[in-house]
Design a protein around this motif. Structure first.
Motif, short mmCIF file in Angstrom:
data_model
loop_
_atom_site.label_atom_id
_atom_site.label_comp_id
_atom_site.label_asym_id
_atom_site.label_seq_id
_atom_site.Cartn_x
_atom_site.Cartn_y
_atom_site.Cartn_z
N LEU A 73 0.90 -1.35 -0.19
CA LEU A 73 -0.19 -0.18 -0.04
C LEU A 73 0.67 0.99 -0.10
O LEU A 73 0.47 1.93 -0.65
CB LEU A 73 -1.08 0.13 1.43
N GLY A 74 1.70 1.65 1.35
CA GLY A 74 2.58 2.45 0.76
C GLY A 74 3.29 2.65 -0.42
O GLY A 74 3.41 3.66 -0.47
N ASN A 75 3.71 1.35 -0.83
CA ASN A 75 5.15 1.95 -2.09
C ASN A 75 3.36 2.28 -3.12
O ASN A 75 3.84 2.87 -3.78
CB ASN A 75 4.63 0.47 -2.72
N ARG A 76 2.50 2.08 -3.52
CA ARG A 76 1.41 2.20 -4.19
C ARG A 76 1.52 4.05 -4.49
O ARG A 76 1.25 4.89 -5.03
CB ARG A 76 0.46 1.43 -3.95
N ALA A 127 -1.39 6.69 8.55
CA ALA A 127 -0.96 5.47 8.50
C ALA A 127 -0.10 5.37 8.35
O ALA A 127 0.52 6.63 8.50
CB ALA A 127 -1.63 4.93 7.04
N ASP A 128 0.76 4.75 8.63
CA ASP A 128 2.35 4.19 8.24
C ASP A 128 2.62 4.75 6.52
O ASP A 128 3.87 5.36 7.22
CB ASP A 128 2.52 2.87 8.53
N VAL A 156 4.34 9.67 1.82
CA VAL A 156 4.38 10.46 0.69
C VAL A 156 4.06 12.14 1.35
O VAL A 156 4.27 13.17 0.49
CB VAL A 156 2.39 10.23 1.26
N LEU A 157 3.48 11.86 2.88
CA LEU A 157 3.57 13.96 2.69
C LEU A 157 4.87 14.56 2.68
O LEU A 157 5.76 16.04 2.30
CB LEU A 157 2.96 14.12 4.15
#
Length: 763
Positions: free
Chosen positions: A702-705, A731-732, A737-738
């Motif tokens: 999910l994080g990579n996406r 979330a983690d 992302v920010l």
């Protein structure tokens, strides 16, 4: 194909992927038909390969079946122009062309039924399923003897299979075959077998006898719903002149469930012969065994390729015997009895048939009555009018006053009769007034009960309910809402159904639209599912009526999968935006709560394939996204690469509603290759929806996406949306992302927005 052997003499017809030509075989010196795959534009090699495979499959199938009632294949191969199949050129007309001039007589139908069943017995013995049987694929040709012969053509969809197989899909993912003759399982995408062909035969028989399709409609979804719901008018009602066992035999073929149909053509033919023999033994119809005798046709040969059957069929013409082209007189076993005659000039030999001897009826002579003593009135022979007799005037003697006469008996009878009629009318008026007063008092009493807001389940007789419903026809009634409320809180007193009676009134032709709408609300509030389904069935035929949206909303409250096809049918038939929206919402609701989404997806794909209405197809695409099935994914993916902008937008929306983030990579590929801004925006929005917290995710990915999607964002609007989602999820993956958006590659507003987001999730 050797150009030296086959001389092309013109094109006969052309279908979706193939064309048929008239040709001459110079070696065997005969006319033939040659079928070729059309040239495919561009680099669509997959479609070309599929068309080639299907064409050669047809040749293999037909060459394996040698039967007088199946089109014969002479040759097949591949040359520089592609694959080809050489077959016999059939001299005749298609069955639907025959039906256009009138429905079949019993004797001609018998020949068509027996010959077509014999053809399918030969095919089924080789485990061959035709899958596209319809009148335009059944030829009627004439032999030199004058008899007509049935031939089944176009096995392009046929497939050798001892086990059930799935419906063939073409390069447009459209189901092959005519929708009017397709079995329910072909729409549901379940395995097909020989019983699928038996269903198509039954539809074809029904059409040839009734002159109308057994499952008809104004749109493809309505026709499909007819098949799936098996809403068909019994053949006996349309052809009462036929023996009942014949109608029952035809209806047996078009049973909804495969297990309820004939197991095979052999079983069906055996039952036909047995029922026919039994009927004859009991005095029923017994056809003549010689079969129809027809004139040899003089028209040129023609090969009929599969076409979409016209939806406009003549249903008014009387049964007609099959007549060959040219308009010559043809003798069939259903025509007048004549002695055996040998004739020339192309006329068939009419077989001798036993004449029916009719015993004369002896009528006793009329009894002669002696003439009356009163001379009869003279009759004018020219006008047949009785001449008036001279009036005899009694003599008047001088000095005598004639006595006064009393009323004659005739006058007295007339007076008494008039008085009697007047008394009857007076009594009727008095009784009517009393009855009217009684009904008014009862109506007022029923309305008073509504004033008690706590009232529930009020006992109501059938007469009381009828009184309430009949009052709606009175335009002077002002408290109509009270009437509807009174019906809602009623319970039956006696053995009748309140909901059925309300449904009958709501769907009656004379009911005002507003009252129909309110009665539909009453049905929905009462919650009887039988009445709700009946209301939906009515709504399918009246898709733009104001009550249709009420019917959908009422049915949507129960979330029953049984209503799914009704919603599909209404969505395909209506032109009213509000009804379209309600139907699509109801379909989405059913899908979301279903445990069998795969089956619902198959129905949606079938509806998509069978429609030519663009807006309807777009709705099917959007709904498919909620199912998460493989069939849905295939259809949506193909739509995402369509040339139609609206179709690509609908496909992007569909993937945005997918139950998990599986289509993420497909959306990224589409985003990267898309040039149209509005589509590109829709694809990106759907990608964000897939990664939202409401979906099922692989947390490791999910994080990579999210980071990948962030890198694809090109506008400040897209970047701000991702930042907002990251802050909301907390979330983690949110911090990475920010931090990505605080980089110098983004303008000041985005950097500030991302920095504030980081501060917020830290707090």
């Amino acid at each position: 194909m050797s150009d030296e052997r086959y001389e092309i003499r013109g094109k006969i017809g052309q279908g979706g992927v193939g064309a048929v030509y008239r040709a001459y075989d110079t070696q065997l010196r005969r006319e033939v038909a040659i079928k070729r795959v059309l040239a495919v534009e561009g680099d669509d090699s997959h479609n070309a390969d599929l068309a080639t495979k299907n064409l050669l499959k047809e040749a293999t199938a037909l060459s394996s079946v040698q039967h007088p009632h199946i089109c014969t294949v002479y040759d097949a191969g591949i040359d520089k122009d592609g694959p080809f199949v050489v077959m016999e050129l059939i001299n005749g007309k298609t069955l639907d062309e025959m039906v256009e001039r009138g429905t079949l007589t019993y004797d001609d139908f018998r020949e068509v039924a027996i010959q077509s069943q014999e053809a399918m017995i030969a095919a089924q013995d080789l485990d061959l399923v035709h899958r596209d049987l319809k009148p335009s694929n059944v030829m009627v040709c004439w032999l030199p003897s004058g008899r007509f012969q049935v031939k089944i053509v176009d096995f392009g969809l046929a497939k050798f299979s001892a086990k059930p197989s799935l419906q063939t899909i073409d390069h447009g993912d459209a189901v092959f075959g005519s929708i009017f003759f397709m079995a329910p399982e072909q729409f549901e995408r379940v395995p097909l077998d020989r019983r699928t062909d038996m269903y198509a035969l039954g539809c074809m028989y029904y059409y040839s006898l009734a002159g109308t399709y057994p499952f008809n409609g104004d749109s493809a979804p309505q026709v499909m719903a007819g098949h799936l719901q098996n809403s068909v008018q019994p053949l006996q009602e349309l052809r009462p002149d036929l023996p009942s066992w014949v109608c029952a035999w035809v209806m047996w073929h078009i049973a909804r469930n495969m297990d309820d149909r004939p197991e095979s053509a052999r079983v069906a033919l055996e039952k036909f012969i047995n029922d026919e023999t039994t009927a004859a033994q009991h005095g029923g119809v017994m056809p003549h065994r010689s079969g129809p005798q027809l004139v040899i046709p003089t028209t040129s040969p023609q090969l009929i390729t599969p076409t979409v059957t016209s939806t406009k069929v003549n249903t008014q013409t009387a049964p007609q015997a099959i007549i060959p082209p040219g308009g010559h007189t043809a003798f069939t076993s259903s025509q007048a009895i004549r002695p055996a005659t040998v004739v020339t000039g192309g006329t068939a030999i009419q077989p001798a048939r036993p004449a029916v001897t009719v015993s004369p009826t002896i009528t006793p002579a009329a009894t002669i009555t002696p003439a009356a003593t009163t001379p009869p009135a003279a009759v004018n022979p020219a006008t047949n009018v009785v001449a008036a007799q001279p009036t005899v005037t009694p003599p008047v003697f001088p000095g005598l006053t004639p006595a006064k006469k009393g009323l004659s008996s005739t006058h007295k009878i007339l007076i008494y009769s008039g008085l009697g009629v007047a008394i009857v009318i007076l009594c009727w008026i008095l009784l009517s007034r009393n009855s009217s007063n009684s009904e008014t008092d009862r109506f007022n009493a029923l309305m008073i009960q509504v004033e008690d807001l706590r009232a529930r389940d009020l006992p109501t007789t059938k007469d009381d309910l009828t009184l309430l419903l009949d009052s709606l026809a009175d335009d002077t009634i002002s408290n109509r809402n009270a009437i509807f409320q009174r019906i809602v809180i009623s319970k039956p007193e006696g053995s009748y159904s309140i909901d059925k009676l309300v449904l009958d009134y709501a769907t009656s032709a004379g009911m005002a639209e507003e009252d129909c709408k309110n009665l539909s609300i009453v049905i929905g509030k009462r919650g009887d599912q039988g009445a709700v389904k009946g209301l939906l069935k009515w709504a399918i035929k009246n898709p733009d009526h104001p009550a249709t949206q009420i019917a959908i909303d009422g049915a949507n409250k129960t979330i029953e999968e049984d209503n799914f096809l009704s919603f599909i049918s209404i969505l395909g038939a209506t032109e009213t935006p509000g009804v379209k929206s309600s139907a699509e919402k109801a379909l989405k609701n059913v899908i979301s709560n279903s445990r069998n989404k795969k089956n619902l997806a198959n129905q949606l794909v079938g509806a998509f394939d069978g429609s030519i209405d663009d807006n309807y197809k777009l709705a099917m695409i959007r709904l498919l996204g909620n199912t998460g099935s493989e069939a849905a994914k295939k259809t949506i993916s193909e739509s995402l690469s369509s040339d139609n902008t609206n179709e690509r937008i609908a496909a992007a929306t569909a993937f945005g509603a997918w139950p998990n983030d599986e289509p993420f990579d497909t959306l990224l590929d589409a985003f990267e290759s898309e040039d149209t801004i509005v589509v590109k925006t829709g694809v990106f929005k759907s990608a964000i929806s897939l990664l939202s917290s409401e979906r099922k995710h692989d947390n490791d990915e999910l994080g990579n996406r999210w980071l990948t999607l962030s890198a694809y964002a090109t506008t400040n609007s897209q970047k701000s949306k991702i930042i907002s989602e990251a802050v909301k999820a907390n979330a983690d993956w949110s911090s990475p992302v920010l931090k990505f958006f605080t980089g110098k590659d983004h303008d000041d507003r985005i950097q500030t927005h991302a920095a504030k987001g980081l501060d917020k999730i830290k707090d």
